[in-house]
Design an enzyme around this catalytic site. Structure first.
Site, PDB file in Angstrom:
ATOM      1  N   HIS A 186      42.118  11.747  38.212  1.00  0.00           N
ATOM      2  CA  HIS A 186      42.519  10.380  37.890  1.00  0.00           C
ATOM      3  C   HIS A 186      43.051  10.285  36.468  1.00  0.00           C
ATOM      4  O   HIS A 186      44.062   9.621  36.211  1.00  0.00           O
ATOM      5  CB  HIS A 186      41.329   9.431  38.078  1.00  0.00           C
ATOM      6  N   HIS A 244      33.464  10.389  35.074  1.00  0.00           N
ATOM      7  CA  HIS A 244      33.725  11.791  34.749  1.00  0.00           C
ATOM      8  C   HIS A 244      33.067  12.219  33.431  1.00  0.00           C
ATOM      9  O   HIS A 244      32.712  11.395  32.591  1.00  0.00           O
ATOM     10  CB  HIS A 244      35.230  12.083  34.687  1.00  0.00           C
TER      11      HIS A 244
END
Length: 292
Positions: A186, A244
């Protein structure tokens, strides 16, 4: 007692109301058109500044490097902290599709209106094909890295139990979890889309400066791209704050920046490439002087 005629109840009143409504619609359309032209002019001037584009790279780097520090100052229960939030599902997961749709329409209109040549238009649109190949190739590479660096774990109430299963497929088939080094796809995609859209949209300033056709539809498409670019910046910030691990995000953004450099910063300036944004669209000032 007789009642007098009701004032304004005849056919003339309806005509006056329609006339007033018509004038109101014309005023609203004029205001919307003025805002559209003013907004597109200002956005084009902003994105067309070379200094601002260089600062934009520094901005994206700062977002990825220092943005995670904001996780200590934001509400962890906000909607953007959930993987299943609307923006994450509808926009981030399909970021390249949105970028291709909006940016493809803009490139198509700008190039064709400037040149009226289908071949030149197709050549400029091929940059999006290259971008799609970069996105697909990077995704495959990230999965390969995760496969090569991962191990199989079985979740237990006491923790994770390491298994000796050799690959991801057999691990997942056994109902376990495969954990390896996961580069943030992403962060990569949003960074790459931001750089790509900023580079492509910068052409509009020179397009307007040359007095080429710039009606309301083209300006609207341009502003939609600007809004989408702003959304990508916001969602990139949300991604680096809430999702993340730190190095996974930094590596993803670094790969996205490197992909931009290989394409827009290097290859597209070569004659055997799709060409850089704006290449071949505008007459060179020296050539016009020679003809004069």
């Amino acid at each position: 007692m007789e009642r007098g005629p009701v004032v304004g109840a005849g056919p003339g009143a309806g005509a006056r109301i329609r006339a007033v409504l018509g004038c109101l619609v014309k005023v609203l359309l004029w205001v919307a058109s003025a805002l559209l032209y003013f907004g597109s002019e200002q956005a084009a001037r902003l994105l067309g500044s070379p200094c601002l584009r260089r600062l934009y790279h520094a901005w994206l780097a700062a977002v990825v490097i220092f943005g995670p520090l904001l996780q200590f100052h934001v509400n962890p229960r906000t909607i953007f902290a959930s993987h299943g939030n609307f923006f994450n599902i509808k926009f981030v997961n399909s970021a390249w599709g949105w970028t291709c749709t909006f940016l493809g329409g803009f490139v198509l209109l700008v190039v064709f209106l400037a040149t009226r040549r289908v071949a030149v238009t197709a050549r400029h649109l091929s940059r999006l094909v290259v971008g799609a190949a970069v996105w697909r190739g990077a995704g495959r590479a990230f999965l390969l890295i995760e496969d090569l660096t991962g191990s199989c774990f079985e979740p237990l109430p006491q923790g994770l139990l390491l298994h000796e299963l050799p690959d991801r497929r057999s691990c997942l088939a056994a109902g376990h979890q495969w954990r390896g080094y996961t580069v943030s796809s992403h962060t990569f995609l949003l960074t790459f889309c931001c750089l790509l859209m900023a580079e492509e949209a910068a052409v509009f300033a020179k397009y307007l400066a040359h007095g080429l056709p710039a009606g309301a539809p083209l300006r609207l498409v341009f502003l939609l791209n600007v809004l989408l670019l702003g959304l990508w910046n916001f969602l990139l910030l949300c991604t680096v704050i809430y999702f993340h691990q730190y190095t996974h995000k930094v590596v993803g953004a670094a790969v996205g920046t490197f992909a931009w450099y290989l394409t827009y910063g290097s290859w597209y300036h070569q004659p055997w490439s799709p060409g850089s944004p704006g290449h071949g669209l505008f007459p060179h000032p020296h050539s016009s002087r020679k003809h004069n």
